[in-house]
Design a protein around this motif. Structure first.
Motif, PDB file in Angstrom:
ATOM      1  N   VAL A  43     -72.659 118.041  14.935  1.00  0.00           N
ATOM      2  CA  VAL A  43     -72.877 119.711  14.759  1.00  0.00           C
ATOM      3  C   VAL A  43     -72.759 120.542  16.154  1.00  0.00           C
ATOM      4  O   VAL A  43     -73.319 120.396  17.023  1.00  0.00           O
ATOM      5  N   PRO A  44     -71.683 121.473  16.049  1.00  0.00           N
ATOM      6  CA  PRO A  44     -71.377 122.470  17.236  1.00  0.00           C
ATOM      7  C   PRO A  44     -72.444 123.429  17.086  1.00  0.00           C
ATOM      8  O   PRO A  44     -72.892 123.550  16.326  1.00  0.00           O
ATOM      9  N   ASP A 107     -74.055 126.352  29.084  1.00  0.00           N
ATOM     10  CA  ASP A 107     -75.085 125.650  29.463  1.00  0.00           C
ATOM     11  C   ASP A 107     -76.014 125.637  28.295  1.00  0.00           C
ATOM     12  O   ASP A 107     -76.819 124.560  28.321  1.00  0.00           O
ATOM     13  N   ASP A 108     -76.104 126.705  27.378  1.00  0.00           N
ATOM     14  CA  ASP A 108     -77.266 126.741  26.736  1.00  0.00           C
ATOM     15  C   ASP A 108     -77.092 126.757  25.090  1.00  0.00           C
ATOM     16  O   ASP A 108     -77.817 126.741  24.053  1.00  0.00           O
ATOM     17  N   VAL A 109     -75.944 126.032  25.082  1.00  0.00           N
ATOM     18  CA  VAL A 109     -75.498 125.792  23.613  1.00  0.00           C
ATOM     19  C   VAL A 109     -74.488 124.591  23.865  1.00  0.00           C
ATOM     20  O   VAL A 109     -73.870 124.170  24.592  1.00  0.00           O
ATOM     21  N   GLY A 110     -74.561 123.673  22.588  1.00  0.00           N
ATOM     22  CA  GLY A 110     -73.800 122.403  22.823  1.00  0.00           C
ATOM     23  C   GLY A 110     -73.546 121.705  21.443  1.00  0.00           C
ATOM     24  O   GLY A 110     -73.856 122.409  20.521  1.00  0.00           O
ATOM     25  N   THR A 111     -73.101 120.503  21.548  1.00  0.00           N
ATOM     26  CA  THR A 111     -72.900 119.786  20.392  1.00  0.00           C
ATOM     27  C   THR A 111     -73.898 118.702  19.979  1.00  0.00           C
ATOM     28  O   THR A 111     -74.166 117.924  21.139  1.00  0.00           O
ATOM     29  N   LEU A 112     -74.608 118.680  18.922  1.00  0.00           N
ATOM     30  CA  LEU A 112     -75.688 117.544  18.667  1.00  0.00           C
ATOM     31  C   LEU A 112     -75.105 116.772  17.586  1.00  0.00           C
ATOM     32  O   LEU A 112     -74.413 117.137  16.771  1.00  0.00           O
ATOM     33  N   THR A 113     -75.060 115.363  18.146  1.00  0.00           N
ATOM     34  CA  THR A 113     -74.692 114.171  17.339  1.00  0.00           C
ATOM     35  C   THR A 113     -76.117 113.349  16.999  1.00  0.00           C
ATOM     36  O   THR A 113     -76.761 113.020  17.780  1.00  0.00           O
ATOM     37  N   ILE A 114     -76.223 113.437  15.816  1.00  0.00           N
ATOM     38  CA  ILE A 114     -77.446 112.682  14.966  1.00  0.00           C
ATOM     39  C   ILE A 114     -77.007 111.272  14.587  1.00  0.00           C
ATOM     40  O   ILE A 114     -76.148 111.336  13.794  1.00  0.00           O
TER      41      ILE A 114
END
Length: 144
Positions: A43-44, A107-114
């Motif tokens: 999820v970006p 820096d305060d937003v990114g990609t979450l890989t679950i």
């Protein structure tokens, strides 16, 4: 018996992977929470700023807690870090700062890989911050 528990606890602390006596996570402590399974979702644009390593990231009702894996050699290599130059590559853990500074661009937003197994990885869009995460609730014994 009390001395036996003290000896066991001291040995575990020296081994580097003991939990604090009250169940919290000490700064720099590594945890073995299993290994990531297959990727469930990437999820970006997920908000987060784990500059101190004790700031959870919330995504779609799940709270993800940063941790340092004791068994990092068993974790997937994170190619994004190599491509961005944001870290040492291979799934290093978060950047530890002596004090929290205001986040820079990306820096305060990114990609979450679950991953299967209740683990996730978050990397900032800037490539400057990254962390492994667990959906197991953790209590941290430090503040920034």
């Amino acid at each position: 018996m009390r001395w036996l528990a003290a000896v066991a606890f001291t040995g575990a602390v020296l081994a580097g992977c003991a939990r604090s006596p009250d169940g919290g996570v000490e700064y720099g402590e590594t945890l073995d929470l299993g290994v990531p399974g297959e990727v469930i979702e990437t999820v970006p644009a997920v908000a987060g700023y784990p500059a101190c390593g004790n700031e959870p990231i919330v995504y779609e009702g799940t709270t993800w807690y940063p941790f340092e894996p004791a068994n990092l050699d068993e974790f997937p290599q994170i190619e994004a870090m190599v491509a961005t130059g944001g870290g040492l590559g291979g799934g290093t853990t978060r950047v530890a700062l002596p004090a929290v500074v205001e986040p820079g661009v990306g820096d305060d937003v990114g990609t979450l890989t679950i991953y299967e197994g209740g683990l996730a990885f978050w990397i900032s869009d800037s490539g400057g911050l990254e962390t492994w995460l667990t959906d197991q609730e953790l209590e941290y014994w430090w503040q920034c």
